[in-house]
Design a protein around this motif. Structure first.
Motif: not given
Length: 94
Positions: A26, A49, A81-82, A84-86, A88-90, A92
């Protein structure tokens, strides 16, 4: 750094990352991010976040999409964005 704390400030939920490979991947994905400090360093209020970087039990650094430690940066879509993606992945997965 051997642990990363993810805090979703909108819900108060926290998750910990302690897989060194996942953490390095990451952070490595942020190599091309160029952050420009804001001229006005008075800061802003809140953030969705928050990320804490730890060595053992000691927090060495914290970050949000707007700041790293006590330095505030202009909005950077790649950085945001990076993050947010982290999150969202963790968050979800239960």
């Amino acid at each position: 750094m051997d642990r990363v704390e993810l805090l979703d400030a909108t819900t108060g939920r926290t998750k910990w990352l302690d897989d060194p490979v996942e953490i390095r991947l990451w952070i490595g994905g942020l190599n091309d991010v160029v952050l420009i400090p804001e001229e006005n360093q008075e800061g802003s209020v809140g953030g969705m976040y928050v990320i804490g970087f730890y060595e053992g039990e000691e927090r060495k650094l914290w970050s949000s999409p707007q700041s790293i430690g006590d330095v505030y940066y202009e909005t950077n879509e790649l950085f945001t964005g990076q993050i947010r993606l982290l999150f969202e992945r963790e968050f979800s997965t239960p």
